[in-house]
Design a protein around this motif. Structure first.
Motif, short mmCIF file in Angstrom:
data_model
loop_
_atom_site.label_atom_id
_atom_site.label_comp_id
_atom_site.label_asym_id
_atom_site.label_seq_id
_atom_site.Cartn_x
_atom_site.Cartn_y
_atom_site.Cartn_z
N UNK A 1 37.12 26.55 19.81
CA UNK A 1 35.94 26.03 20.50
C UNK A 1 36.28 24.75 21.28
N UNK A 2 35.74 24.65 22.50
CA UNK A 2 35.96 23.49 23.36
C UNK A 2 34.61 23.04 23.90
N UNK A 3 34.37 21.74 23.93
CA UNK A 3 33.12 21.22 24.49
C UNK A 3 33.41 20.05 25.40
N UNK A 4 32.48 19.81 26.33
CA UNK A 4 32.61 18.63 27.18
C UNK A 4 32.43 17.39 26.32
N UNK A 5 33.20 16.37 26.60
CA UNK A 5 33.21 15.19 25.73
C UNK A 5 31.91 14.41 25.81
N UNK A 6 31.28 14.37 26.96
CA UNK A 6 30.06 13.58 27.12
C UNK A 6 28.89 14.49 27.49
N UNK A 7 27.70 14.13 27.00
CA UNK A 7 26.50 14.87 27.35
C UNK A 7 26.09 14.52 28.78
N UNK A 8 25.44 15.48 29.46
CA UNK A 8 24.92 15.23 30.80
C UNK A 8 23.49 14.73 30.65
N UNK A 9 23.23 13.54 31.15
CA UNK A 9 21.93 12.91 30.94
C UNK A 9 20.89 13.33 31.97
N UNK A 10 21.32 13.98 33.07
CA UNK A 10 20.37 14.34 34.12
C UNK A 10 19.43 15.43 33.62
N UNK A 11 18.13 15.34 34.00
CA UNK A 11 17.17 16.33 33.50
C UNK A 11 17.30 17.71 34.13
N UNK A 12 17.90 17.78 35.34
CA UNK A 12 18.08 19.07 36.01
C UNK A 12 19.56 19.27 36.30
N UNK A 13 20.05 20.51 36.14
CA UNK A 13 21.46 20.74 36.41
C UNK A 13 21.80 22.21 36.57
N UNK A 14 22.99 22.43 37.12
CA UNK A 14 23.53 23.79 37.32
C UNK A 14 25.00 23.75 36.94
N UNK A 15 25.40 24.59 35.99
CA UNK A 15 26.79 24.65 35.55
C UNK A 15 27.33 26.06 35.78
#
Length: 310
Positions: A89-103
């Motif tokens: 398992x791999x995760x991004x180290x930091x959370x994205x704080x923006x309320x809207x996003x596209x990954x």
């Protein structure tokens, strides 16, 4: 073939040309600011916040400033051809704080159904997001692992929608709206080991206003229907007493000795469970409904689609 290469070039600009370029740039900035009013967002409001093309040399480890790997460095290595090969398992180290996003992520992996098993989200504490899950299109979720597929996640304060190759497949309505999220290359496959995932790229664009249409090919409706036709209810059903055989009317109910059950072990993260296994959590016994690899935050009380009370 991996799709990432970039080059640089030098520019020699005369003073007069440089002045003209500065004037033109100022005009462009003004134009962007004007067109950003209303429903069409400006470029500065939807900016890249994460990007990894895995362009390292063969055998290179993951960038520790971007990724957190559950395991040793050898469990996630770049192949020298613009791809990541990972078996943990791999995760991004930091959370994205923006309320809207596209990954977006281009991934090849053999797994069971559910796009979150390949490309998922957790909250800023690493917990699986809780809420109501609607299956929008089961057929839009290929699982064979023979080909690469482009997974997309579009989030807002009130919903998280997964798409595969441009087709909306799953929607989560969070129990706690607006939590910052982090991305997970999940590897929650069909419970068979060893598991292996190949990732071509991961990129994220986010901002403070609703995102424009996804960059992957989209169906005629830009947003999936909030009322799915195939979604099973995901709320935990009321606990029912076990059925008992009806005794003759003239006799009191017969008391049956309790059936012998397999020993239940305490639930643990990063453990492989198969359907039918029994686990305990906070004094309650649960039965595993579907084979999976447990992750932090996947406590039985949080995931009625994977566990049922015994």
């Amino acid at each position: 073939m991996a799709r990432h290469s970039s080059g640089t070039s030098g520019w020699l600009i005369r003073p007069r040309a440089l002045l003209a370029l500065a004037v033109a740039s100022a005009g462009l900035v003004g134009a962007i600011a004007v067109t950003g009013q209303g429903d069409v967002a400006v470029a500065s409001e939807h900016r890249p916040v994460f990007d990894d093309d895995f362009n390292g040399g063969r055998g290179s480890a993951l960038d520790p400033s971007k990724w957190l790997l559950d395991g040793e460095a050898r469990n996630g290595l770049q192949d020298g051809e613009g791809r990541l090969v990972v078996n943990r398992l791999v995760s991004t180290r930091k959370a994205f704080a923006e309320p809207f996003g596209h990954a977006e992520a281009r991934i090849k992996v053999r797994r069971a159904g559910g796009p979150w098993r390949a490309f998922g989200v957790v909250d800023k504490y690493g917990r699986v997001l809780r809420g109501d899950v609607d299956v929008l299109d089961k057929k839009a979720d290929p699982t064979s692992g023979r080909e690469f597929h482009t997974y997309a996640i579009d989030w807002s304060p009130n919903s998280v929608v997964w798409s595969v190759d441009g087709k909306p497949a799953l929607k989560l309505t969070p129990a706690e709206p607006g939590l910052p999220i982090a991305l997970v290359l999940n590897l929650a496959t069909d419970g068979r080991r060893p598991a292996r995932m190949v990732v071509d790229f991961v990129k994220v664009t986010a901002g403070e206003k609703p995102m424009p249409a996804p960059t992957t090919p989209a169906p005629t409706s830009a947003q999936p229907s909030p009322t799915p036709t195939t979604a099973p209810p995901t709320t935990v059903p009321p606990t029912k007493a076990p059925p008992t055989s009806k005794p003759p009317a003239s006799k009191p109910p017969a008391t049956k000795p309790p059936a012998t059950k397999p020993a239940a072990k305490a639930w643990k993260a990063f453990t492989d469970y198969k359907a039918g296994d029994l686990v305990t959590y906070k004094g309650v016994t649960y039965k595993v409904k579907e084979a999976h690899t447990a992750l932090p935050g996947w406590e039985p009380s949080n995931l009625p689609n994977l566990f049922t009370k015994v």
